[in-house]
Design a protein around this motif. Structure first.
Motif, mmCIF file in Angstrom:
data_model
loop_
_atom_site.group_PDB
_atom_site.id
_atom_site.type_symbol
_atom_site.label_atom_id
_atom_site.label_comp_id
_atom_site.label_asym_id
_atom_site.label_seq_id
_atom_site.Cartn_x
_atom_site.Cartn_y
_atom_site.Cartn_z
ATOM 1 N N GLU A 63 -5.316 -4.855 -24.811
ATOM 2 C CA GLU A 63 -5.792 -3.532 -25.208
ATOM 3 C C GLU A 63 -4.627 -2.562 -25.110
ATOM 4 O O GLU A 63 -4.064 -2.382 -24.033
ATOM 5 N N VAL A 64 -4.274 -1.965 -26.232
ATOM 6 C CA VAL A 64 -3.155 -1.014 -26.287
ATOM 7 C C VAL A 64 -3.717 0.395 -26.382
ATOM 8 O O VAL A 64 -4.632 0.657 -27.165
ATOM 9 N N ASP A 65 -3.141 1.283 -25.576
ATOM 10 C CA ASP A 65 -3.513 2.696 -25.599
ATOM 11 C C ASP A 65 -2.217 3.508 -25.574
ATOM 12 O O ASP A 65 -1.707 3.828 -24.504
ATOM 13 N N GLY A 66 -1.668 3.767 -26.754
ATOM 14 C CA GLY A 66 -0.411 4.501 -26.844
ATOM 15 C C GLY A 66 0.743 3.682 -26.282
ATOM 16 O O GLY A 66 1.014 2.584 -26.757
ATOM 17 N N ASP A 67 1.398 4.235 -25.237
ATOM 18 C CA ASP A 67 2.547 3.554 -24.639
ATOM 19 C C ASP A 67 2.177 2.742 -23.408
ATOM 20 O O ASP A 67 3.047 2.307 -22.651
ATOM 21 N N TYR A 78 -2.432 -7.824 -16.369
ATOM 22 C CA TYR A 78 -1.125 -7.199 -16.526
ATOM 23 C C TYR A 78 -1.306 -5.726 -16.882
ATOM 24 O O TYR A 78 -2.121 -5.396 -17.742
ATOM 25 N N GLY A 79 -0.530 -4.854 -16.258
ATOM 26 C CA GLY A 79 -0.363 -3.486 -16.711
ATOM 27 C C GLY A 79 0.985 -3.417 -17.397
ATOM 28 O O GLY A 79 1.986 -3.901 -16.856
ATOM 29 N N LEU A 80 1.028 -2.840 -18.590
ATOM 30 C CA LEU A 80 2.262 -2.844 -19.374
ATOM 31 C C LEU A 80 2.638 -1.438 -19.815
ATOM 32 O O LEU A 80 1.767 -0.591 -20.025
ATOM 33 N N LEU A 81 3.927 -1.243 -19.965
ATOM 34 C CA LEU A 81 4.479 0.042 -20.376
ATOM 35 C C LEU A 81 5.442 -0.192 -21.533
ATOM 36 O O LEU A 81 6.305 -1.069 -21.465
ATOM 37 N N ARG A 82 5.289 0.628 -22.594
ATOM 38 C CA ARG A 82 6.238 0.573 -23.703
ATOM 39 C C ARG A 82 7.475 1.365 -23.286
ATOM 40 O O ARG A 82 7.381 2.517 -22.866
ATOM 41 N N THR A 83 8.644 0.744 -23.365
ATOM 42 C CA THR A 83 9.904 1.391 -23.020
ATOM 43 C C THR A 83 10.788 1.414 -24.274
ATOM 44 O O THR A 83 10.448 0.766 -25.271
ATOM 45 N N PRO A 84 11.921 2.099 -24.227
ATOM 46 C CA PRO A 84 12.834 2.046 -25.375
ATOM 47 C C PRO A 84 13.308 0.626 -25.701
ATOM 48 O O PRO A 84 13.699 0.343 -26.831
#
Length: 153
Positions: A83-87, A118-124
Motif C-alpha cells: 500500500e503506497v501513500d505518497g512517499d 515493512y514500513g518504507l520511505l521513498r528517498t532520492p
C-alpha cells in the motif's frame, strides 16, 4: 492503477525480496542500500522485550553475527501486499526462514514462519525500509542452533 503505482509496487516487492536474498548470501554491503539510516525493528514475537530503533550499521552487524556461524539460511518471502501513500508505504509478506547448523547437540535445522510488516520511505535514491516487524506464526526444530552459531564465531 497508475504506472507510478505499478512501478512503486514493483520496486517495493523487489526491495523486500532482496533483504532475504542478501542476508542468505552474506552480501552485507548490499544490505546497506536497502535501509534508511535508522530502522525500527520489532522482533518481540520471537524474543520478547520492546521494539528498538537501531542504525542500519548495527542491524546489519547483528544479522551478520547471527548468520555467519550458520552453514546456511534460506528466507522465502511470498504473498506480498503493498500500500503506497505518497512517499510512504506499508508492505506485508509471509516468510519462512530456515537456519542450518549441523551439530552434535540436536537437530541441524530451525525454521520460523510468519509475517513481515515493512514500513518504507521513498528517498532520492529510491524506496528504503525504515521499519520491520517480524510476527512468528510457527517454529519447528532446534532453536538452540542460533546460540551455537554465535558461540562458533
Amino acid at each position: 492503477m497508475t504506472d507510478q503505482h505499478l512501478r512503486d509496487r514493483h520496486d517495493i516487492v523487489e526491495l523486500c525480496t532482496r533483504m532475504g536474498w542478501h542476508l542468505d548470501h552474506c552480501q552485507w554491503d548490499r544490505l546497506t542500500d536497502l535501509f534508511t539510516d535508522d530502522i525500527r525493528l520489532d522482533y518481540t514475537s520471537l524474543n520478547g522485550g520492546e521494539p528498538v530503533v537501531l542504525s542500519r550499521k548495527d542491524v546489519i552487524a547483528k544479522w551478520r553475527g547471527n548468520r555467519e556461524g550458520l552453514a546456511a539460511t534460506q528466507h522465502l518471502i511470498s504473498n506480498q501486499l503493498v500500500e503506497v501513500d505518497g512517499d510512504r508505504a506499508a508492505a506485508t509478506a509471509m516468510f519462512q526462514a530456515t537456519h542450518l547448523l549441523p551439530n552434535q547437540l540436536g537437530g541441524p535445522l530451525w525454521t520460523l514462519a510468519g509475517e513481515y510488516r515493512y514500513g518504507l520511505l521513498r528517498t532520492p535514491d529510491g524506496w528504503r525500509i525504515e521499519a520491520l516487524t517480524m510476527s512468528v506464526i510457527w517454529a519447528e526444530g532446534n532453536r538452540n542452533i542460533r546460540d551455537l552459531a554465535v558461540q562458533a564465531d
